[in-house]
Design a protein around this motif. Structure first.
Motif, PDB file in Angstrom:
ATOM      1  N   ALA A   1      -0.383  -7.056  -2.706  1.00 47.42           N
ATOM      2  CA  ALA A   1      -0.969  -7.522  -1.098  1.00 47.42           C
ATOM      3  C   ALA A   1      -1.252  -9.196  -1.471  1.00 47.42           C
ATOM      4  N   SER A   2      -1.495  -9.778  -2.456  1.00 47.16           N
ATOM      5  CA  SER A   2      -2.035 -11.117  -2.791  1.00 47.16           C
ATOM      6  C   SER A   2      -0.362 -12.010  -3.027  1.00 47.16           C
TER       7      SER A   2
ATOM      8  N   GLU B   1      -2.534  -1.988  -5.981  1.00 45.42           N
ATOM      9  CA  GLU B   1      -2.506  -2.581  -4.111  1.00 45.42           C
ATOM     10  C   GLU B   1      -2.531  -4.276  -3.338  1.00 45.42           C
ATOM     11  N   GLU B   2      -4.202  -4.738  -4.156  1.00 42.59           N
ATOM     12  CA  GLU B   2      -4.521  -5.692  -3.392  1.00 42.59           C
ATOM     13  C   GLU B   2      -3.917  -6.747  -4.291  1.00 42.59           C
ATOM     14  N   ASP B   3      -3.109  -6.795  -5.690  1.00 47.73           N
ATOM     15  CA  ASP B   3      -2.705  -7.862  -6.035  1.00 47.73           C
ATOM     16  C   ASP B   3      -1.145  -8.124  -5.900  1.00 47.73           C
TER      17      ASP B   3
ATOM     18  N   PHE C   1       0.986  -1.366   0.262  1.00 49.49           N
ATOM     19  CA  PHE C   1      -0.011  -0.279  -0.091  1.00 49.49           C
ATOM     20  C   PHE C   1       0.999   1.118  -0.016  1.00 49.49           C
TER      21      PHE C   1
ATOM     22  N   ARG D   1      -1.822   6.163   3.414  1.00 52.23           N
ATOM     23  CA  ARG D   1      -1.828   4.775   3.374  1.00 52.23           C
ATOM     24  C   ARG D   1      -1.626   4.023   4.928  1.00 52.23           C
TER      25      ARG D   1
END
Ligand code: AMP
Ligand code: FE
Ligand code: FE
Ligand code: ZN
Length: 289
Positions: free
Chosen positions: A229-230, A225-227, A217, A258
């Motif tokens: 994080a995964s 960002e979510e990509d 983030f 953030r």
């Protein structure tokens, strides 16, 4: 009190930020943050003032630094979070980096003079003070002189990579930076992964070298960002969040833009506590002061 989030990446006037560590504590409290990590470029000597200013505010103040790495010609930034600002080997290496940054600053001012842009080097050095000399110091002097309208324009026309007044900077090796952070009891985190040619390859290789986390983030990671994080979770790396705030005028980034939520923060904090113990550095106090 409910958790206001953790912003784990921003800069003070100990590097190329504009505000003092104490001013940043006030800004963090005003933003409702619960945790804030000061991560100056090549500097940890602002951390003591940052921690001292947080006493009595309820903010958890964390120390860190941002290290520039040369990885096969690519510029990579490693955040060292929770590291002990008193660790001697780190301090010695950072002093060397700040010395060569000062020489590089003078070289940029010389290049600008040859291009017809005369700047006052002692005055710029005064704005750097005991901190790390960076291109933003030169850019702000150019704005003050009316040579350019904005810091961004100074980078676009003169100071950006390969620009007419650009001078390359001494950098860490990837392995060296990760080892230095871990030896100082800190967690090594890949900053703003969107910047790099092949973030996935870098994360896998970094992990082999002891990389602990990824700054999934960050304002520049927008949309991904979510990509990230995964991807981090899949590799067993920690996820962090940071605003990369430098000043209220330079770039439009705000402190706290953030923030890591409570669950992810607790994972990171736990890992940091373990790392400090393993490295034989002082026990971390992460209670609000
Ligand atoms: P340096 O470490 O001296 O090479 O300077 C790099 C710093 O300059 C970064 O950490 C940012 O704070 C800032 N910076 C880099 N590119 C730009 C840009 N295009 N506009 C404004 N600031 C920039
Ligand atoms: Fe910066
Ligand atoms: Fe960075
Ligand atoms: Zn930064």
């Amino acid at each position: 009190m409910s958790f206001g989030g953790a912003d784990l990446h921003f800069h003070s006037d100990f590097s190329d930020g504009v505000e003092s560590p104490a001013e940043l504590v006030l800004r963090a409290v005003a933003a409702g943050l619960s945790v804030a990590a000061l991560t100056d470029h090549d500097a940890v000597h602002g951390v003591a003032a940052f921690e001292a200013a947080a006493v009595g505010t309820g903010l958890v103040a964390v120390g860190g630094a941002e290290l520039s790495v040369d990885d096969g010609g690519e510029d990579i930034h490693i955040l060292g979070l929770f590291l002990d600002p008193e660790e001697p080997a780190l301090i010695e290496r950072l002093i060397w980096f700040r010395q060569v940054r000062d020489e590089r600053g003078a070289a940029m001012v010389e290049k600008l003079a040859a291009l017809g842009v005369a700047l006052d080097l002692p005055a710029i050095r005064a704005t750097v003070g005991a901190g790390a000399f960076g291109r933003p110091h030169v850019a702000r002097a150019m704005v003050a002189k009316g040579v350019v309208q904005s810091v961004g324009e100074a980078f676009d026309r003169y100071l950006g990579d390969g620009g007419p007044a650009f001078v390359p900077k001494a950098k860490w090796g990837l392995d060296e930076a990760i080892v230095a952070v871990r030896r100082a009891g800190g967690l090594a985190v890949l900053a703003h992964p969107v910047w790099y040619r092949d973030p996935g390859e870098l994360l896998r290789r970094g992990r082999e070298l002891g990389l602990d986390g990824v700054e999934a983030f960050h304002p520049d990671n927008d949309g991904l960002e979510e990509d990230f994080a995964s991807e981090a979770a899949g590799l067993g790396l920690f996820v962090t969040a940071g605003s990369d705030f430098h000043s209220s005028t330079d770039g439009g980034r705000t402190l706290g833009a953030r923030r890591l939520g409570e669950k992810l923060w607790e994972k990171v904090a736990e890992a940091a506590t373990v790392r400090r113990r393993e490295a034989g550095r002082p026990v971390l106090d992460l209670s609000p002061r």
